[in-house]
Design a protein around this motif. Structure first.
Motif, PDB file in Angstrom:
ATOM      1  N   LEU A  15     -14.510 101.529  88.065  1.00  0.00           N
ATOM      2  CA  LEU A  15     -16.013 101.645  88.484  1.00  0.00           C
ATOM      3  C   LEU A  15     -16.208 102.172  89.979  1.00  0.00           C
ATOM      4  N   CYS A  16     -15.352 101.373  90.630  1.00  0.00           N
ATOM      5  CA  CYS A  16     -15.608 101.884  92.139  1.00  0.00           C
ATOM      6  C   CYS A  16     -15.411 103.413  92.424  1.00  0.00           C
ATOM      7  N   PHE A  17     -14.303 103.850  91.878  1.00  0.00           N
ATOM      8  CA  PHE A  17     -13.997 105.266  91.934  1.00  0.00           C
ATOM      9  C   PHE A  17     -14.862 106.055  91.149  1.00  0.00           C
ATOM     10  N   ALA A  18     -15.440 105.791  90.107  1.00  0.00           N
ATOM     11  CA  ALA A  18     -16.525 106.536  89.300  1.00  0.00           C
ATOM     12  C   ALA A  18     -17.802 106.604  90.341  1.00  0.00           C
ATOM     13  N   SER A  19     -18.047 105.400  90.916  1.00  0.00           N
ATOM     14  CA  SER A  19     -19.227 105.384  91.728  1.00  0.00           C
ATOM     15  C   SER A  19     -19.165 106.477  92.841  1.00  0.00           C
ATOM     16  N   ASN A  20     -17.752 106.433  93.591  1.00  0.00           N
ATOM     17  CA  ASN A  20     -17.516 107.446  94.476  1.00  0.00           C
ATOM     18  C   ASN A  20     -17.493 108.843  94.175  1.00  0.00           C
ATOM     19  N   ILE A  21     -17.173 109.119  92.902  1.00  0.00           N
ATOM     20  CA  ILE A  21     -17.420 110.599  92.442  1.00  0.00           C
ATOM     21  C   ILE A  21     -18.683 111.060  92.270  1.00  0.00           C
ATOM     22  N   MET A  22     -19.664 109.928  91.883  1.00  0.00           N
ATOM     23  CA  MET A  22     -21.045 110.365  91.781  1.00  0.00           C
ATOM     24  C   MET A  22     -21.715 110.519  92.984  1.00  0.00           C
ATOM     25  N   VAL A  23     -21.470 109.515  93.992  1.00  0.00           N
ATOM     26  CA  VAL A  23     -22.062 109.717  95.183  1.00  0.00           C
ATOM     27  C   VAL A  23     -21.576 110.963  95.972  1.00  0.00           C
ATOM     28  N   THR A  24     -20.252 111.092  95.973  1.00  0.00           N
ATOM     29  CA  THR A  24     -19.554 112.319  96.613  1.00  0.00           C
ATOM     30  C   THR A  24     -20.476 113.744  95.950  1.00  0.00           C
ATOM     31  N   ARG A  25     -21.073 113.719  95.115  1.00  0.00           N
ATOM     32  CA  ARG A  25     -21.645 115.036  94.351  1.00  0.00           C
ATOM     33  C   ARG A  25     -22.840 114.997  95.356  1.00  0.00           C
ATOM     34  N   TYR A  26     -23.476 114.117  95.911  1.00  0.00           N
ATOM     35  CA  TYR A  26     -24.668 114.345  97.113  1.00  0.00           C
ATOM     36  C   TYR A  26     -24.223 114.386  98.296  1.00  0.00           C
ATOM     37  N   ALA A  27     -22.976 113.743  98.687  1.00  0.00           N
ATOM     38  CA  ALA A  27     -22.693 113.768 100.134  1.00  0.00           C
ATOM     39  C   ALA A  27     -22.188 115.249 100.704  1.00  0.00           C
ATOM     40  N   VAL A  28     -21.423 115.936  99.667  1.00  0.00           N
ATOM     41  CA  VAL A  28     -20.949 117.272 100.098  1.00  0.00           C
ATOM     42  C   VAL A  28     -22.151 118.280 100.030  1.00  0.00           C
ATOM     43  N   ALA A  29     -23.192 117.842  99.406  1.00  0.00           N
ATOM     44  CA  ALA A  29     -24.411 118.846  99.552  1.00  0.00           C
ATOM     45  C   ALA A  29     -25.098 118.745 101.002  1.00  0.00           C
TER      46      ALA A  29
ATOM     47  N   ASP B  96     -27.194 115.143 109.095  1.00  0.00           N
ATOM     48  CA  ASP B  96     -28.364 114.148 109.235  1.00  0.00           C
ATOM     49  C   ASP B  96     -27.456 112.575 108.613  1.00  0.00           C
ATOM     50  N   ARG B  97     -28.532 111.817 109.005  1.00  0.00           N
ATOM     51  CA  ARG B  97     -28.294 110.370 108.697  1.00  0.00           C
ATOM     52  C   ARG B  97     -27.857 110.029 107.322  1.00  0.00           C
ATOM     53  N   VAL B  98     -28.549 110.840 106.517  1.00  0.00           N
ATOM     54  CA  VAL B  98     -28.414 110.470 105.234  1.00  0.00           C
ATOM     55  C   VAL B  98     -26.939 111.015 104.539  1.00  0.00           C
ATOM     56  N   GLY B  99     -26.562 112.091 105.008  1.00  0.00           N
ATOM     57  CA  GLY B  99     -25.285 112.734 104.603  1.00  0.00           C
ATOM     58  C   GLY B  99     -24.126 111.773 105.309  1.00  0.00           C
ATOM     59  N   ILE B 100     -24.331 111.221 106.454  1.00  0.00           N
ATOM     60  CA  ILE B 100     -23.087 110.601 107.085  1.00  0.00           C
ATOM     61  C   ILE B 100     -23.137 108.997 105.957  1.00  0.00           C
TER      62      ILE B 100
ATOM     63  N   VAL C  55     -20.401 107.253 104.153  1.00  0.00           N
ATOM     64  CA  VAL C  55     -19.968 105.844 104.445  1.00  0.00           C
ATOM     65  C   VAL C  55     -19.863 105.395 102.942  1.00  0.00           C
ATOM     66  N   ALA C  56     -20.692 105.402 102.065  1.00  0.00           N
ATOM     67  CA  ALA C  56     -20.614 104.803 101.009  1.00  0.00           C
ATOM     68  C   ALA C  56     -19.492 105.254  99.932  1.00  0.00           C
TER      69      ALA C  56
ATOM     70  N   VAL D 212     -14.913 110.380 108.064  1.00  0.00           N
ATOM     71  CA  VAL D 212     -16.088 109.456 107.943  1.00  0.00           C
ATOM     72  C   VAL D 212     -15.676 108.368 106.622  1.00  0.00           C
ATOM     73  N   VAL D 213     -14.948 108.825 105.647  1.00  0.00           N
ATOM     74  CA  VAL D 213     -14.496 108.157 104.485  1.00  0.00           C
ATOM     75  C   VAL D 213     -13.398 107.235 104.995  1.00  0.00           C
ATOM     76  N   LEU D 214     -12.348 108.043 105.773  1.00  0.00           N
ATOM     77  CA  LEU D 214     -11.252 107.493 106.249  1.00  0.00           C
ATOM     78  C   LEU D 214     -11.566 106.227 107.293  1.00  0.00           C
ATOM     79  N   ALA D 215     -12.460 106.684 108.218  1.00  0.00           N
ATOM     80  CA  ALA D 215     -12.720 105.398 108.954  1.00  0.00           C
ATOM     81  C   ALA D 215     -13.792 104.038 108.357  1.00  0.00           C
ATOM     82  N   THR D 216     -14.400 104.705 107.340  1.00  0.00           N
ATOM     83  CA  THR D 216     -14.875 103.476 106.573  1.00  0.00           C
ATOM     84  C   THR D 216     -13.510 102.651 105.846  1.00  0.00           C
ATOM     85  N   ASN D 217     -12.786 103.324 105.246  1.00  0.00           N
ATOM     86  CA  ASN D 217     -11.631 102.974 104.483  1.00  0.00           C
ATOM     87  C   ASN D 217     -10.944 101.877 105.410  1.00  0.00           C
TER      88      ASN D 217
END
Length: 295
Positions: free
Chosen positions: A11-25, A216-220, A224-225, A35-40
């Protein structure tokens, strides 16, 4: 309990896939990956004092366990994701997703060779049922954008390296948990090793600095999410590997289409994804997991 933890990781990895859809945009993945690795690293590091305070066992350092976690981070997080990006570029997302779904097979072989895990016929049958279901839920590659023989060979090689990296990386983390039950701190070690490799491998910093300046802040925050969800998923997966076979954990973790599929159909309104083929695949995956729980 192991299956429940593996489902939580999925469920965590599925959530990541859905969030990534908007992050890469909003921010290119080349910069967002940092950012992902630093948050990891930072997120589980913040969690660890609370986890340590809640348990009775004290912290003990073990070089072998830490080394296996670090190697798992290099092979799975750094090389696996790096090859995955290359596979998407060479083969396209549809073909690359089919390759990604074969990672449990590599984990099965790796766990047999490195951890001495031997699954019975019942477990192998369940793996086959879920694997076929996952294949059916994948979108068809189609005939558009036919690849040249050279591009196809390169794509096949990169695709194999992708699933081998993800599969072997999970096996190494599972091996580390057998002798050093530090899922949270081990995730920090694995992520630090992956970030170090990414820093060494990055040659051209000018475009990345430019992307950070105009981000922008939202992208970062979206990246992070992604880091929070992938770190949490890695922790749950490591805990599950302590309680059940590594290959079966990897299999359950890769059933993310069970979450992505209904979200795509009912939330994002991609009705073209709803076909008898994908429905049959979802039923097979659910049946395999249910039988695994009843094992």
């Amino acid at each position: 309990m192991g299956v429940v933890l593996a489902i939580a990781a999925m469920l965590c990895f599925a959530s990541n896939i859905m969030v990534t859809r908007y992050a890469v945009a909003r921010m290119p993945v080349e910069a967002g990956f940092f950012v992902v690795l630093a948050t990891n690293i930072l997120f589980p590091a913040l969690l660890y004092p609370f986890e340590l305070a809640m348990r009775t066992a004290p912290f003990t350092w073990q070089w072998k366990g830490a080394g296996l976690f670090a190697l798992g981070g290099i092979v799975g997080t750094f090389l696996g994701r790096r090859f995955l990006f290359d596979a998407v570029k060479l083969l396209g997302p549809s073909r690359a997703s089919v390759f990604h779904s074969t990672a449990p097979a590599f984990a099965l072989i790796g766990a047999w060779l490195l951890a001495g895990e031997a699954l019975g016929w019942y477990e192998l049958l369940l793996m086959a049922i879920v694997w076929i279901g996952l294949w059916l839920t994948q979108p068809r590659a189609g005939s558009k954008g036919a690849l040249s023989p050279v591009a196809l060979r390169r794509g096949m090689f990169v695709g194999l390296m992708t699933v081998a990296g993800f599969g072997l990386g999970n096996v190494l983390r599972g091996l580390a948990m057998r002798g050093w039950e530090e899922a949270v701190f081990g995730t920090v070690v694995a992520s630090m090793a992956a970030l170090l490799c990414q820093l060494i491998a990055t040659r051209n910093w000018a475009p990345i600095r430019a992307e950070f300046r105009k981000a922008d802040r939202v992208g970062i925050l979206l990246y992070v999410a992604c880091g929070v969800t992938t770190a949490t998923g890695a922790i749950f997966a490591a805990l599950a590997m302590k309680r059940m076979e590594i290959a079966l954990v990897v299999l359950v973790v890769h059933t993310t289409p069970l979450v992505i599929f209904p979200v795509s159909v009912f939330v994002l309104r991609n009705r073209e994804d709803l076909t008898p083929r994908t429905l049959l695949g979802a039923i097979l995956v659910l049946s395999g997991i249910a039988l695994l729980i009843l094992r």
